[in-house]
Design an enzyme around this catalytic site. Sequence first.
Site, PDB file in Angstrom:
ATOM      1  N   THR A 188       0.842  -1.206   0.000  1.00 17.67           N
ATOM      2  CA  THR A 188       0.000   0.000   0.000  1.00 17.67           C
ATOM      3  C   THR A 188       0.870   1.246   0.000  1.00 17.67           C
ATOM      4  O   THR A 188       1.861   1.307   0.727  1.00 17.67           O
ATOM      5  CB  THR A 188      -0.835   0.020   1.300  1.00 17.67           C
ATOM      6  N   ARG A 216     -13.846  -7.940   0.741  1.00 17.57           N
ATOM      7  CA  ARG A 216     -12.940  -7.624   1.855  1.00 17.57           C
ATOM      8  C   ARG A 216     -12.403  -6.187   1.714  1.00 17.57           C
ATOM      9  O   ARG A 216     -11.993  -5.757   0.651  1.00 17.57           O
ATOM     10  CB  ARG A 216     -11.775  -8.616   1.858  1.00 17.57           C
ATOM     11  N   ASP A 219      -7.452  -1.732   5.979  1.00 16.38           N
ATOM     12  CA  ASP A 219      -7.294  -0.482   6.742  1.00 16.38           C
ATOM     13  C   ASP A 219      -7.205   0.767   5.873  1.00 16.38           C
ATOM     14  O   ASP A 219      -7.551   1.867   6.313  1.00 16.38           O
ATOM     15  CB  ASP A 219      -6.001  -0.561   7.562  1.00 16.38           C
ATOM     16  N   GLY A 242      -3.980  -5.228   6.944  1.00 22.69           N
ATOM     17  CA  GLY A 242      -5.019  -4.275   7.298  1.00 22.69           C
ATOM     18  C   GLY A 242      -5.842  -4.669   8.502  1.00 22.69           C
ATOM     19  O   GLY A 242      -6.235  -3.823   9.318  1.00 22.69           O
TER      20      GLY A 242
HETATM   21  N1  GLY Z   1      -2.908  -2.420   4.073  1.00 22.23           N
HETATM   22  C1  GLY Z   1      -3.658  -2.807   2.968  1.00 22.23           C
HETATM   23  C2  GLY Z   1      -4.693  -3.790   3.238  1.00 22.23           C
HETATM   24  O1  GLY Z   1      -4.588  -4.578   4.171  1.00 22.23           O
HETATM   25  O2  GLY Z   1      -5.669  -3.818   2.513  1.00 22.23           O
END
Ligand code: GLY
Length: 328
Positions: A188, A216, A219, A242
């Site tokens: 990310t 799904r 975060d 996340g």
């Molecule tokens: N940090 C990215 C995710 O878990 O979607």
Amino acid sequence: MQRRKFIKRSLQGGVALSLGATIIACTESSKKETVMTGTHSPIAICTWGFTKANEVAGIALKNGDNALEAAIKGVAVEEENLKNTTVGKGGAPDREGNVTLDACVMNSNGDAGSVVCVENITNVAALARIVMEKTPHVMLAGDGAEELAYKHGFQKENLLTENSEKAYREWLKTSEYKPIINIENHDTIGMLCMDHNGDIAGACTTSGLSYKMKGRVGDSPIIGSGLFIDNEIGGAAATGMGEEIMKTVGSFLIVELMRQGKTPQQACEEAVRRVVDKNPNHKNFQVAYIAMDKKGNTGSYSIHPGFAMMEYKEEINTRKESKAALDS
Ligand code: GLY
């Protein structure tokens, strides 16, 4: 915004008619001066080694963009990078083969915008800005967010590239769901920018975990988890698993720890410690944070070694390896 543009154009038109083009040049240069009156040296930081993205943001800040504009321009580099399999176009699909993107932005007034599970749109951080500025809401999901995008001129694009489809077909042979630390499941991009006025804003954008369950959401688009800004204190952004970041509301936690007097580095370390202490399984996933305070101090920390932060300061873009909780 439209009204402001109209007034600006009308004024420019009026001046041109009465005094000629020279005056327009003066108007334009004083407009630039107004933008640049701040005395702060711009700073951009972002997760991982996204050199070009961070440089684009840093140069945009240097040229007078505000912190939000620069952050969105910066993360767009990775949204459009077809080789990045965890952000934007080229991101890995879910288990059904659909690429769905999540993103959020926060500006220095504390306004926020977010989109989740968006298909067919590459620049979802820019779309999150539209949610923030043009709707009465903070978060839009799926079709609603996609429809808003088309209304604002975004192009429909197939986000599943030839390479990501090939990798997905390969994955289908085993369908084993096992995120790989630091490799391909959670790159990310979270970015924090400070502009000439010392204002802080940020953006966070991802395709989420590779081969995630349909629907799904992690975060990254959750205000306070993937990103949080309080312009009086500073900002923080997250990358990694996340689910773990959300359970500890990591980015909000870091900003609150800085409010209590911790440095960005100490705050990132404490936020990672919370995840580690609460989860005996922490050796099996990565969580990493970056943070910046109002004075322009920065910090980063992760569970596993191998995480790095890009930092653009004094017009130099540097990769900074992070310390980690599991450093031996
Ligand atoms: N940090 C990215 C995710 O878990 O979607």
